[in-house]
Design a protein around this motif. Structure first.
Motif, PDB file in Angstrom:
ATOM      1  N   ILE A 104      26.012  51.066 -11.432  1.00 56.17           N
ATOM      2  CA  ILE A 104      25.196  50.366 -12.435  1.00 56.17           C
ATOM      3  C   ILE A 104      25.580  48.895 -12.538  1.00 56.17           C
ATOM      4  O   ILE A 104      24.750  48.061 -12.868  1.00 56.17           O
ATOM      5  CB  ILE A 104      25.215  51.068 -13.818  1.00 56.17           C
ATOM      6  CG1 ILE A 104      26.619  51.186 -14.365  1.00 56.17           C
ATOM      7  CG2 ILE A 104      24.505  52.404 -13.762  1.00 56.17           C
ATOM      8  CD1 ILE A 104      26.638  51.611 -15.811  1.00 56.17           C
ATOM      9  N   TYR A 147      18.900  55.180 -22.566  1.00 59.84           N
ATOM     10  CA  TYR A 147      18.385  53.824 -22.813  1.00 59.84           C
ATOM     11  C   TYR A 147      17.380  53.756 -23.966  1.00 59.84           C
ATOM     12  O   TYR A 147      16.887  52.685 -24.290  1.00 59.84           O
ATOM     13  CB  TYR A 147      17.725  53.274 -21.541  1.00 59.84           C
ATOM     14  CG  TYR A 147      18.705  53.061 -20.409  1.00 59.84           C
ATOM     15  CD1 TYR A 147      19.993  52.579 -20.657  1.00 59.84           C
ATOM     16  CD2 TYR A 147      18.345  53.311 -19.086  1.00 59.84           C
ATOM     17  CE1 TYR A 147      20.899  52.382 -19.620  1.00 59.84           C
ATOM     18  CE2 TYR A 147      19.241  53.114 -18.049  1.00 59.84           C
ATOM     19  CZ  TYR A 147      20.515  52.659 -18.315  1.00 59.84           C
ATOM     20  OH  TYR A 147      21.400  52.457 -17.293  1.00 59.84           O
ATOM     21  N   GLN A 196      22.771  47.139 -14.644  1.00 61.15           N
ATOM     22  CA  GLN A 196      22.382  48.004 -15.763  1.00 61.15           C
ATOM     23  C   GLN A 196      23.575  48.306 -16.666  1.00 61.15           C
ATOM     24  O   GLN A 196      24.719  48.085 -16.293  1.00 61.15           O
ATOM     25  CB  GLN A 196      21.845  49.330 -15.232  1.00 61.15           C
ATOM     26  CG  GLN A 196      20.512  49.225 -14.517  1.00 61.15           C
ATOM     27  CD  GLN A 196      19.994  50.594 -14.102  1.00 61.15           C
ATOM     28  OE1 GLN A 196      20.673  51.605 -14.229  1.00 61.15           O
ATOM     29  NE2 GLN A 196      18.767  50.620 -13.598  1.00 61.15           N
TER      30      GLN A 196
END
Ligand code: SF4
Lengths: 427, 193
Positions: free
Chosen positions: A137, A323, A142
């Motif tokens: 990530i 998320y 992210q």
């Protein structure tokens, strides 16, 4: 509609993906159940773990002093960071002092909380995450979608294409997880050998001995600290526990709850710097925790040992993904931690709960997560009020918080109907 | 320093009630009729190989047999005479990179989860992680039932580092697929002596 509801709606549009997500985390929950059912003493362990946490948190001043004295006696340099900004400055100060250009680090939700990586990168220091999921990530830019399995939302194709773009894998189109893991191993090996410093979080700090205890499956915390000349360990205040007898209780619960294994591959104890290396630096981070401890209704959230099992079991997390929440820690514990951090920014998350209380029936340290979310909901009029009214209400609430009797009176109305939902919290 | 006092002050101000430490004496922890057998079962589940050898047999020959292609063998154990590199005398930890087989000693094993305790007993602990294959010499008489018993025996030694290891380094970070050999040893063989 809250931000969570909107995001969840978008998440659920891809029915195939959301079904896969749901099933993936339910499978982890089932693995946890197998472990729990395999130990006749499971409930007794949870009870002890909860009581040890209540004891430790309510004597945290004493244990922190004991921990820092023991660590200093071992030769470590102990720092106290009041908030994220001070933490980042301390880390940068240590790195500058040692002329560090690149650090390898193991997984830490604390450095995520403090925004350490972007801060250090802004100062020209390269930070390489070494947990495979974190590395993936990081390369994608992210944030983690889960506290234990940060990249679990990605498919092998997404990871494979990333590795091709980054030059990590050479066989184009080979997206087999075994192959991709091997390629990441080769690439990270080079970073371990050349980094100037290694940074770890901590699962536990042991007051009696000054040990930093880190649990990993990959061995990346150990690799991160075996070659570089400098080791920095960062831990939130609540990670300190009294001694090895207590550690045995938590060690047995943590991995069984987190991934359904009887133990992590590595449970490593760092007490001294390795021979010839610079002294080990330990940073104790407050960043809100000391204030949360004073919150009469919500201080028990600090018992959390970050196993992630409340997320795995949560019907809302499983069907909305990490998320969808506004706080960087998702799921039941994230809803509560977000409210402690900034209730106005994160009040939307409190609707991401069915009050099924599955979270608190799996939590290894018996954090009363669902009950706390219910209590936060009663405060929604405060956080959602119009600006003018909000100000008055907030002021009123902080007064109420600081006066337990007033607080009881203010929330007494809502306590009764909830009583039937009560399960097994310790209070 | 002022941060320390501020933090401790806020903690003291926030604590309303001091809770007692629970007694752990009544904890009914799992014990096994045959801890060695349980240890072996749990080790295999964690991905270790387990080989029982008799005290009179040659450990060096056993390791050679297990890893016929190994070129770089790292160890500082006195009974190992096939080592080509010594973690006590290398100039840097990095020199241990490329080790095919690292041979180290475990103090005791834990039946409930198949882990064993490795106190750092070499200058460069990198050997425990950087080696492609790790071989552990473990006395088969030294198996405790559970982590409670284990933590009563944990001793870090002078180097001030120790770790419980169970099986090879592993990850399931890509799509929950279990892969052995993440960042550290790709295989672990426990030699029960
Ligand atoms: S609140 Fe409990 S279940 Fe959730 S992450 Fe923390 S310890 Fe695990």
């Amino acid at each position: 509609m809250s931000r969570h509801s909107k995001n969840a709606k978008a998440f659920l549009k891809d029915a195939k993906y959301s079904e896969w997500h749901d099933a993936t985390f339910w499978a982890v929950r089932e693995k946890r159940d197998n472990m729990a059912h395999g130990l006749p003493e499971w409930e007794q362990l949870r009870q002890k773990a909860s009581q040890i946490k209540l004891h430790t948190l309510s004597h945290l001043d004493e244990y922190l002093e004991q921990f820092s004295a023991a660590a200093e006696k071992n030769g470590a340099i102990v720092h106290w960071a009041a908030d994220a900004a001070q933490f980042n400055e301390i880390v940068f100060g240590i790195l500058s002092e040692h002329g560090v250009k690149m650090i390898v680090k193991s997984k830490s939700m604390l450095t995520e909380e403090c925004g350490m990586n972007p801060y250090l990168e802004g100062k020209g220091i390269e930070v390489v995450e070494t947990d495979l999921g974190e590395r993936i990530i990081q390369l994608l830019g992210q944030a983690p979608s889960h506290i234990v399995m940060p990249a679990v939302h990605l498919t092998p194709d997404q990871v494979g294409e990333l590795f091709e773009r980054e030059g990590i894998s050479s066989e184009i189109g080979n997206h087999d997880p075994t192959y991709l893991t091997y390629r990441a191993r080769l690439s990270l090996r080079n970073e371990f050998l050349t980094a100037d410093a290694g940074m770890t979080g901590a699962n536990f700090g042991i007051a009696a001995t000054g040990d930093i205890v880190v649990c990993t499956n990959e061995g990346n915390a150990d690799m991160s600290t075996s070659c570089p000349r400098l080791h920095i360990a960062a831990l939130g205040l609540e990670k300190v526990i009294p001694d090895y007898d207590c550690l045995a209780v938590f060690q047995r619960l943590l991995c069984r709850s987190a991934t359904g294994q009887p133990t992590t591959t590595y449970t490593s104890h760092f007490r001294k710097a390795r021979p010839g290396a610079a002294p080990m630096h330990i940073i104790l981070v407050d960043n809100g925790r000391s204030e949360w401890l004073g919150n009469p209704e919500h201080w028990q959230t600090l018992k959390c040992i970050r196993c992630g099992s409340c997320m795995n079991t949560c019907p809302v997390y499983r069907r909305s993904g990490g998320y969808s929440y506004s706080y960087f820690i998702p799921g039941p514990v994230g809803v509560n931690l977000g409210m402690l951090r900034d209730p106005r920014a994160h009040s939307g998350n409190v609707s991401a709960c069915t009050l099924c209380l599955s979270c608190q029936s799996v939590c290894p340290v018996k954090v009363n997560l669902g009950e706390q979310i219910y209590k936060w909901r009663q405060m929604l009029p405060v956080w959602n009020a119009e600006p003018a009214g909000k100000k008055i209400l907030c002021k009123g609430m902080s007064m109420v918080y600081n006066h337990p009797l007033l607080y009881k009176a203010a929330t007494g109305v809502v306590k009764k109907p909830f009583h039937s939902l009560k399960t097994d919290s310790d209070e | 320093m002022s941060s320390k006092q501020d933090i401790l002050g806020r903690i003291r101000a926030g604590i309303r009630e001091r809770y007692e430490m629970p007694s752990l004496a009544d904890l009914q922890a799992t014990v096994f009729p045959d801890p060695l057998e349980a240890f072996i079962t749990a080790s295999l589940a964690a991905g270790s190989k387990v080989v029982e050898i008799s005290p009179s047999s040659d450990i060096n020959a056993t390791v050679r047999e297990l890893f016929p292609d190994a070129k770089v063998i790292a160890s500082n154990l006195p009974e190992i005479n096939i080592a080509t590199i010594n973690p006590d005398t290398v100039g840097s930890a990095q020199e241990l990179n490329g080790t095919d087989v690292g041979i180290i000693r475990g103090s005791f094993g834990v039946a409930e989860n198949g882990c064993f305790w490795i106190p750092q007993a070499m200058k460069e602990k990198a050997v425990c992680f950087i080696s492609e294959n790790l071989v552990i010499l473990l006395p088969k008489t030294e198996i405790v039932n559970n982590m409670h018993e284990a933590y009563r025996r944990v001793n870090l030694g002078d180097y001030g580092y120790g770790t419980f290891i169970s099986g090879p380094s592993k990850t399931a970070d890509i799509a929950q697929t279990l892969v052995m050999g993440a960042q550290a040893a790709r295989s672990v063989t426990v030699l029960l002596v």
